[in-house]
Design a protein around this motif. Structure first.
Motif, PDB file in Angstrom:
ATOM      1  N   GLY A  42       6.220  12.652  53.077  1.00  0.00           N
ATOM      2  CA  GLY A  42       5.623  12.645  51.751  1.00  0.00           C
ATOM      3  C   GLY A  42       5.827  11.327  51.036  1.00  0.00           C
ATOM      4  O   GLY A  42       6.427  10.388  51.577  1.00  0.00           O
ATOM      5  N   ALA A  43       5.330  11.259  49.816  1.00  0.00           N
ATOM      6  CA  ALA A  43       5.444  10.042  49.012  1.00  0.00           C
ATOM      7  C   ALA A  43       6.900   9.769  48.656  1.00  0.00           C
ATOM      8  O   ALA A  43       7.711  10.697  48.574  1.00  0.00           O
ATOM      9  CB  ALA A  43       4.613  10.182  47.737  1.00  0.00           C
ATOM     10  N   ALA A  44       7.213   8.495  48.446  1.00  0.00           N
ATOM     11  CA  ALA A  44       8.594   8.100  48.160  1.00  0.00           C
ATOM     12  C   ALA A  44       9.128   8.784  46.907  1.00  0.00           C
ATOM     13  O   ALA A  44      10.313   9.116  46.833  1.00  0.00           O
ATOM     14  CB  ALA A  44       8.673   6.588  48.008  1.00  0.00           C
ATOM     15  N   HIS A  45       8.264   9.003  45.925  1.00  0.00           N
ATOM     16  CA  HIS A  45       8.711   9.611  44.675  1.00  0.00           C
ATOM     17  C   HIS A  45       8.648  11.142  44.702  1.00  0.00           C
ATOM     18  O   HIS A  45       9.068  11.792  43.746  1.00  0.00           O
ATOM     19  CB  HIS A  45       7.866   9.089  43.501  1.00  0.00           C
ATOM     20  N   ASN A  46       8.148  11.704  45.812  1.00  0.00           N
ATOM     21  CA  ASN A  46       8.061  13.160  45.919  1.00  0.00           C
ATOM     22  C   ASN A  46       8.236  13.577  47.387  1.00  0.00           C
ATOM     23  O   ASN A  46       7.326  14.127  47.997  1.00  0.00           O
ATOM     24  CB  ASN A  46       6.725  13.657  45.368  1.00  0.00           C
ATOM     25  N   PRO A  47       9.405  13.307  47.959  1.00  0.00           N
ATOM     26  CA  PRO A  47       9.604  13.536  49.388  1.00  0.00           C
ATOM     27  C   PRO A  47       9.871  14.998  49.736  1.00  0.00           C
ATOM     28  O   PRO A  47      10.217  15.806  48.873  1.00  0.00           O
ATOM     29  CB  PRO A  47      10.847  12.690  49.687  1.00  0.00           C
ATOM     30  N   THR A  48       9.708  15.302  51.015  1.00  0.00           N
ATOM     31  CA  THR A  48      10.094  16.604  51.566  1.00  0.00           C
ATOM     32  C   THR A  48      11.106  16.354  52.680  1.00  0.00           C
ATOM     33  O   THR A  48      10.818  15.628  53.629  1.00  0.00           O
ATOM     34  CB  THR A  48       8.882  17.354  52.136  1.00  0.00           C
ATOM     35  N   PHE A  49      12.279  16.941  52.548  1.00  0.00           N
ATOM     36  CA  PHE A  49      13.342  16.770  53.530  1.00  0.00           C
ATOM     37  C   PHE A  49      13.347  17.953  54.493  1.00  0.00           C
ATOM     38  O   PHE A  49      13.270  19.109  54.066  1.00  0.00           O
ATOM     39  CB  PHE A  49      14.705  16.677  52.841  1.00  0.00           C
ATOM     40  N   THR A  50      13.419  17.650  55.785  1.00  0.00           N
ATOM     41  CA  THR A  50      13.573  18.681  56.809  1.00  0.00           C
ATOM     42  C   THR A  50      14.969  18.546  57.399  1.00  0.00           C
ATOM     43  O   THR A  50      15.319  17.497  57.941  1.00  0.00           O
ATOM     44  CB  THR A  50      12.522  18.539  57.920  1.00  0.00           C
ATOM     45  N   VAL A  51      15.764  19.588  57.255  1.00  0.00           N
ATOM     46  CA  VAL A  51      17.172  19.554  57.649  1.00  0.00           C
ATOM     47  C   VAL A  51      17.438  20.638  58.689  1.00  0.00           C
ATOM     48  O   VAL A  51      16.858  21.726  58.639  1.00  0.00           O
ATOM     49  CB  VAL A  51      18.082  19.762  56.418  1.00  0.00           C
ATOM     50  N   CYS A  52      18.310  20.330  59.623  1.00  0.00           N
ATOM     51  CA  CYS A  52      18.704  21.277  60.665  1.00  0.00           C
ATOM     52  C   CYS A  52      20.181  21.618  60.501  1.00  0.00           C
ATOM     53  O   CYS A  52      21.011  20.736  60.260  1.00  0.00           O
ATOM     54  CB  CYS A  52      18.455  20.661  62.038  1.00  0.00           C
ATOM     55  N   VAL A  53      20.523  22.900  60.615  1.00  0.00           N
ATOM     56  CA  VAL A  53      21.916  23.318  60.625  1.00  0.00           C
ATOM     57  C   VAL A  53      22.259  23.789  62.041  1.00  0.00           C
ATOM     58  O   VAL A  53      21.522  24.557  62.653  1.00  0.00           O
ATOM     59  CB  VAL A  53      22.199  24.436  59.591  1.00  0.00           C
ATOM     60  N   ALA A  54      23.368  23.260  62.547  1.00  0.00           N
ATOM     61  CA  ALA A  54      23.803  23.595  63.910  1.00  0.00           C
ATOM     62  C   ALA A  54      25.153  24.299  63.862  1.00  0.00           C
ATOM     63  O   ALA A  54      26.045  23.921  63.097  1.00  0.00           O
ATOM     64  CB  ALA A  54      23.909  22.323  64.744  1.00  0.00           C
ATOM     65  N   LEU A  55      25.283  25.310  64.698  1.00  0.00           N
ATOM     66  CA  LEU A  55      26.508  26.094  64.764  1.00  0.00           C
ATOM     67  C   LEU A  55      26.737  26.482  66.221  1.00  0.00           C
ATOM     68  O   LEU A  55      25.834  27.015  66.863  1.00  0.00           O
ATOM     69  CB  LEU A  55      26.360  27.349  63.890  1.00  0.00           C
ATOM     70  N   LYS A  56      27.900  26.166  66.747  1.00  0.00           N
ATOM     71  CA  LYS A  56      28.191  26.408  68.158  1.00  0.00           C
ATOM     72  C   LYS A  56      27.946  27.867  68.524  1.00  0.00           C
ATOM     73  O   LYS A  56      28.465  28.780  67.897  1.00  0.00           O
ATOM     74  CB  LYS A  56      29.640  26.032  68.468  1.00  0.00           C
ATOM     75  N   GLY A  57      27.094  28.062  69.550  1.00  0.00           N
ATOM     76  CA  GLY A  57      26.798  29.407  70.012  1.00  0.00           C
ATOM     77  C   GLY A  57      25.582  30.047  69.362  1.00  0.00           C
ATOM     78  O   GLY A  57      25.247  31.187  69.686  1.00  0.00           O
ATOM     79  N   TYR A  58      24.919  29.298  68.489  1.00  0.00           N
ATOM     80  CA  TYR A  58      23.762  29.840  67.771  1.00  0.00           C
ATOM     81  C   TYR A  58      22.580  28.886  67.880  1.00  0.00           C
ATOM     82  O   TYR A  58      22.764  27.673  68.045  1.00  0.00           O
ATOM     83  CB  TYR A  58      24.095  30.048  66.290  1.00  0.00           C
ATOM     84  N   PRO A  59      21.368  29.413  67.762  1.00  0.00           N
ATOM     85  CA  PRO A  59      20.191  28.528  67.763  1.00  0.00           C
ATOM     86  C   PRO A  59      20.207  27.643  66.520  1.00  0.00           C
ATOM     87  O   PRO A  59      20.705  28.041  65.462  1.00  0.00           O
ATOM     88  CB  PRO A  59      19.019  29.522  67.706  1.00  0.00           C
ATOM     89  N   ARG A  60      19.653  26.444  66.645  1.00  0.00           N
ATOM     90  CA  ARG A  60      19.525  25.563  65.480  1.00  0.00           C
ATOM     91  C   ARG A  60      18.458  26.118  64.547  1.00  0.00           C
ATOM     92  O   ARG A  60      17.443  26.637  65.001  1.00  0.00           O
ATOM     93  CB  ARG A  60      19.153  24.147  65.925  1.00  0.00           C
ATOM     94  N   ILE A  61      18.707  25.980  63.274  1.00  0.00           N
ATOM     95  CA  ILE A  61      17.765  26.481  62.279  1.00  0.00           C
ATOM     96  C   ILE A  61      17.391  25.348  61.328  1.00  0.00           C
ATOM     97  O   ILE A  61      18.256  24.604  60.871  1.00  0.00           O
ATOM     98  CB  ILE A  61      18.373  27.662  61.500  1.00  0.00           C
ATOM     99  N   THR A  62      16.098  25.214  61.066  1.00  0.00           N
ATOM    100  CA  THR A  62      15.622  24.149  60.184  1.00  0.00           C
ATOM    101  C   THR A  62      15.068  24.728  58.887  1.00  0.00           C
ATOM    102  O   THR A  62      14.661  25.893  58.832  1.00  0.00           O
ATOM    103  CB  THR A  62      14.524  23.299  60.856  1.00  0.00           C
TER     104      THR A  62
END
Length: 223
Positions: A177-197
């Motif tokens: 997205g635009a610099a002044h209105n961005p969208t962040f996509t983040v992933c959380v990782a936990l041992k033994g579990y699928p990654r979730i975004t």
């Protein structure tokens, strides 16, 4: 609650605090926006509210105080106060940002509120801005139980650390997205579990959403 609770001696400081980067970029001179003030205001706000929380909750532990402070400075609280101060109608935006609904963008509202706090500090002193901030935030101290609600990142960490002896980690996958209105996509990782975004307007917001989704997944699959 009004912005007029404080009378500026130097009106240019308030004007700068209300100037969004999109409008500043259109200026031919220095192109100054509220971004530097926002940086300063963020630190001032945290210092003021940390002191207030410390003094008001004398029997609470460090961890408990941290939870209260986090709830006082999170995106939801800052956006709510900015709206109550009617800052949305006073922000200086360019036409493109205006058409995109910039006045309703929570991140823009958070930033302008922090910039205004910095402007008050520069126009006066720390004691004065502390009085203003505590006045603007006063109603949140009327219901202490709500202040003690844990955010999802804290809930996830405490839950999995106690039950599974592991800790989650977060990684920013992309920023679009635009610099002044961005969208962040983040992933959380936990041992033994699928990654979730998850996505959010800020990195913190995306991390909170990812933590919430991970908690729901764990409870659904293993409880």
């Amino acid at each position: 609650m009004k912005l007029e609770d404080y009378k500026f001696k130097d009106q240019t400081l308030l004007n700068l605090a209300l100037t969004h980067s999109s409008a500043a970029n259109k200026q031919k001179e220095n192109g100054a926006s509220n971004e530097r003030l926002e940086f300063l205001g963020d630190s001032i706000l945290n210092a003021i509210l940390a002191e207030t929380v410390y003094n008001k909750f004398k029997d609470y532990s460090e961890g408990e105080l941290s939870i209260i402070l986090a709830n006082l400075v999170n995106a939801k609280t800052l956006t709510k106060i900015a709206i109550e101060l009617d800052l949305a109608q006073q922000i200086v935006l360019d036409n493109g940002e205006e058409r995109c609904g910039g006045r309703a963008n929570p991140k823009t509202l958070e930033n302008v509120l922090e910039a205004v706090i910095a402007a008050i500090y520069l126009d006066s002193n720390f004691d004065t801005v502390k009085d203003v901030v505590n006045q603007w935030w006063s109603k949140f101290f009327l219901e202490p139980k709500k202040l003690f609600q844990k955010d999802y990142k804290t809930k996830l960490q405490e839950y999995v650390q106690k039950k599974y002896k592991v800790l989650p980690s977060y990684k920013t996958n992309s920023v679009s997205g635009a610099a002044h209105n961005p969208t962040f996509t983040v992933c959380v990782a936990l041992k033994g579990y699928p990654r979730i975004t998850a996505q959010g307007r800020t990195k913190k917001e995306a991390e909170q959403e990812a933590a919430y989704k991970m908690l729901e997944y764990i409870k659904l699959q293993y409880e």
